[in-house]
Write a protein that holds these residues in place. Structure first.
Motif, PDB file in Angstrom:
ATOM      1  N   UNK A 107       0.812  -1.224   0.000  1.00 48.53           N
ATOM      2  CA  UNK A 107       0.000   0.000   0.000  1.00 48.53           C
ATOM      3  C   UNK A 107       0.847   1.276   0.000  1.00 48.53           C
ATOM      4  N   UNK A 108       1.806   1.388  -0.904  1.00 47.98           N
ATOM      5  CA  UNK A 108       2.646   2.595  -0.956  1.00 47.98           C
ATOM      6  C   UNK A 108       1.812   3.838  -1.244  1.00 47.98           C
ATOM      7  N   UNK A 109       2.110   4.917  -0.511  1.00 47.12           N
ATOM      8  CA  UNK A 109       1.460   6.192  -0.756  1.00 47.12           C
ATOM      9  C   UNK A 109       0.070   6.341  -0.185  1.00 47.12           C
ATOM     10  N   UNK A 110      -0.495   5.282   0.408  1.00 43.65           N
ATOM     11  CA  UNK A 110      -1.830   5.401   0.998  1.00 43.65           C
ATOM     12  C   UNK A 110      -1.748   6.025   2.388  1.00 43.65           C
ATOM     13  N   UNK A 111      -2.896   6.450   2.880  1.00 40.08           N
ATOM     14  CA  UNK A 111      -2.975   7.089   4.191  1.00 40.08           C
ATOM     15  C   UNK A 111      -3.032   6.040   5.290  1.00 40.08           C
ATOM     16  N   UNK A 112      -2.608   6.440   6.499  1.00 38.30           N
ATOM     17  CA  UNK A 112      -2.446   5.480   7.586  1.00 38.30           C
ATOM     18  C   UNK A 112      -2.707   6.179   8.918  1.00 38.30           C
ATOM     19  N   UNK A 113      -2.794   5.382   9.986  1.00 43.20           N
ATOM     20  CA  UNK A 113      -2.858   5.938  11.332  1.00 43.20           C
ATOM     21  C   UNK A 113      -1.537   6.605  11.683  1.00 43.20           C
ATOM     22  N   UNK A 114      -1.515   7.310  12.788  1.00 44.49           N
ATOM     23  CA  UNK A 114      -0.291   8.007  13.179  1.00 44.49           C
ATOM     24  C   UNK A 114       0.850   7.013  13.405  1.00 44.49           C
ATOM     25  N   UNK A 115       0.525   5.815  13.880  1.00 44.99           N
ATOM     26  CA  UNK A 115       1.522   4.756  14.046  1.00 44.99           C
ATOM     27  C   UNK A 115       0.804   3.422  14.082  1.00 44.99           C
ATOM     28  N   UNK A 116       1.456   2.397  13.548  1.00 43.13           N
ATOM     29  CA  UNK A 116       0.878   1.056  13.513  1.00 43.13           C
ATOM     30  C   UNK A 116       1.958   0.073  13.109  1.00 43.13           C
ATOM     31  N   UNK A 117       1.748  -1.193  13.467  1.00 40.41           N
ATOM     32  CA  UNK A 117       2.705  -2.208  13.059  1.00 40.41           C
ATOM     33  C   UNK A 117       2.334  -3.574  13.588  1.00 40.41           C
ATOM     34  N   UNK A 207      -8.721   6.389   0.082  1.00 40.50           N
ATOM     35  CA  UNK A 207      -7.328   6.833   0.123  1.00 40.50           C
ATOM     36  C   UNK A 207      -6.531   6.191   1.271  1.00 40.50           C
ATOM     37  N   UNK A 208      -7.216   5.469   2.167  1.00 37.12           N
ATOM     38  CA  UNK A 208      -6.542   4.868   3.313  1.00 37.12           C
ATOM     39  C   UNK A 208      -6.201   3.399   3.056  1.00 37.12           C
ATOM     40  N   UNK A 209      -5.156   2.933   3.713  1.00 38.22           N
ATOM     41  CA  UNK A 209      -4.867   1.508   3.777  1.00 38.22           C
ATOM     42  C   UNK A 209      -6.110   0.798   4.322  1.00 38.22           C
ATOM     43  N   UNK A 210      -6.506  -0.355   3.738  1.00 37.33           N
ATOM     44  CA  UNK A 210      -7.798  -0.959   4.088  1.00 37.33           C
ATOM     45  C   UNK A 210      -8.062  -1.170   5.572  1.00 37.33           C
ATOM     46  N   UNK A 211      -7.095  -1.728   6.321  1.00 38.39           N
ATOM     47  CA  UNK A 211      -7.409  -1.973   7.731  1.00 38.39           C
ATOM     48  C   UNK A 211      -7.461  -0.691   8.550  1.00 38.39           C
TER      49      UNK A 211
END
Length: 260
Positions: A107-117, A207-211
Motif C-alpha cells: 500500500x505505498x502512498x496510501x494514508x495510515x494511522x499516526x503509528x501502527x505495526x 485513500x486509506x490503507x484498508x485496515x
C-alpha cells in the motif's frame, strides 16, 4: 486447490495436535523458523519475524520470517494501531494522519494511522506500540505510554498475496496541541492534521490503507462522530471489524479457559 484461509487453519490445527495438552509453559519452547526469500529484494526496510499462533496468549508453533508469508498460507497475524488526535481550543476533534512512503512494498502512498505495526517475535502489544510510536512518528516513550487501550478489531482481507486474517489491538492517544509528529524511519512520508470531515472524505474516497479504514471508523463511532441516525453505513460498520476468527483457529471448548 484449498484456499489460503483453509490452509492456515489446517496448519494451526495439525501443529496443535502435536503439542502437549495443558497449561501454557512458563517459558516458550524453542520454535522452528520458516524462512523464505525476501519478496521485495530492493525494499530498504528489513522484514521482521512473526509468530504463528492460534490466539495471542497461546504459545507459538512456528516463527514466520517474512511478512508476506502469513497471507500466502492464511495464518493469523496480530498488530497494533494508534489513533493520534486532540481537541482544538474551539472543542473540535482533529486527527493526525500519516502518508505511507512510496517505497513501502504494501500500500505505498496510501494514508495510515499516526503509528501502527505488526507484533513481532519477542514483543508484546504495549512494547510494539511504543516501538512504532517512536519509529514512525517520533513520539517519545513518556508520551506514547499514555495511549489508552480501547479494544480489538478482527477481520479477513483478501489481497493479491492471499487471505489475511488479523487481530488489531487499538489504542487512542490524545496528544498535546503543540506536538507535531515527525517521520523517523522512512516508512512514513509525512503527517497531516485533518478535521473529522476531511478524514471522512478521504476514507470514502478509498485513500486509506484498508485496515486503517476499520480503525478510523471505529474511532469515529466511539467518539460519536458516526451515528445511527445520520450515517446509513453505521450498522454495517459496527459489525465489520468483529469477524469471529476464534472459530477458525481455536477449539470451541477452549474459548472460556483463562477467564478471570
Amino acid at each position: 486447490m484449498p484456499c489460503p484461509m483453509y490452509l492456515g487453519a489446517k496448519i494451526t490445527s495439525i501443529v496443535r495436535e502435536q503439542l502437549p495438552v495443558g497449561d501454557v509453559p512458563p517459558s516458550f519452547p524453542p520454535s522452528p523458523t520458516l524462512t523464505y526469500p525476501h519478496p521485495y529484494p530492493t525494499h530498504p526496510h528489513p522484514l521482521s519475524p512473526y509468530h504463528l499462533m492460534a490466539s495471542f496468549f497461546m504459545f507459538y508453533y512456528f516463527i514466520l520470517s517474512v511478512c508476506i508469508t502469513p497471507e500466502l498460507i492464511g495464518v493469523r497475524k496480530y498488530g497494533v494501531h494508534i489513533n493520534g488526535y486532540f481537541y482544538t481550543e474551539e472543542g473540535s476533534l482533529v486527527m493526525w494522519i500519516g502518508k505511507r512512503s512510496i517505497l513501502k512494498p504494501e500500500y505505498p502512498g496510501l494514508l495510515d494511522n499516526i503509528a501502527a505495526g505488526g507484533i513481532r517475535v519477542g514483543l508484546g502489544a504495549v512494547e510494539t506500540l511504543l516501538h512504532e510510536c517512536h519509529e514512525e512518528a517520533s513520539i517519545p516513550e513518556e508520551l506514547g505510554i499514555k495511549s489508552k487501550p480501547v479494544g480489538a478489531l478482527t477481520y479477513c482481507h483478501e489481497s493479491v498475496d492471499g487471505i489475511e486474517p488479523e487481530t488489531l489491538f487499538i489504542y487512542d492517544l490524545e496528544l498535546p496541541r503543540d506536538f507535531v509528529p515527525r517521520p523517523h524511519d522512512g516508512e512514513v512520508e509525512e503527517f497531516q492534521l485533518w478535521t473529522v470531515e476531511k478524514v471522512k472524505q478521504e476514507v470514502a474516497a478509498g485513500k486509506f490503507k484498508p485496515n486503517c479504514i476499520l480503525v478510523i471508523c471505529n474511532f469515529l463511532i466511539r467518539h460519536g462522530l458516526i451515528t445511527a441516525d445520520k450515517d446509513p453505513m453505521y450498522e454495517r460498520l459496527t459489525g465489520v471489524g468483529h469477524v469471529d476468527l476464534f472459530r477458525l483457529f481455536t477449539y470451541p471448548g477452549k474459548l472460556c479457559n483463562g477467564l478471570n
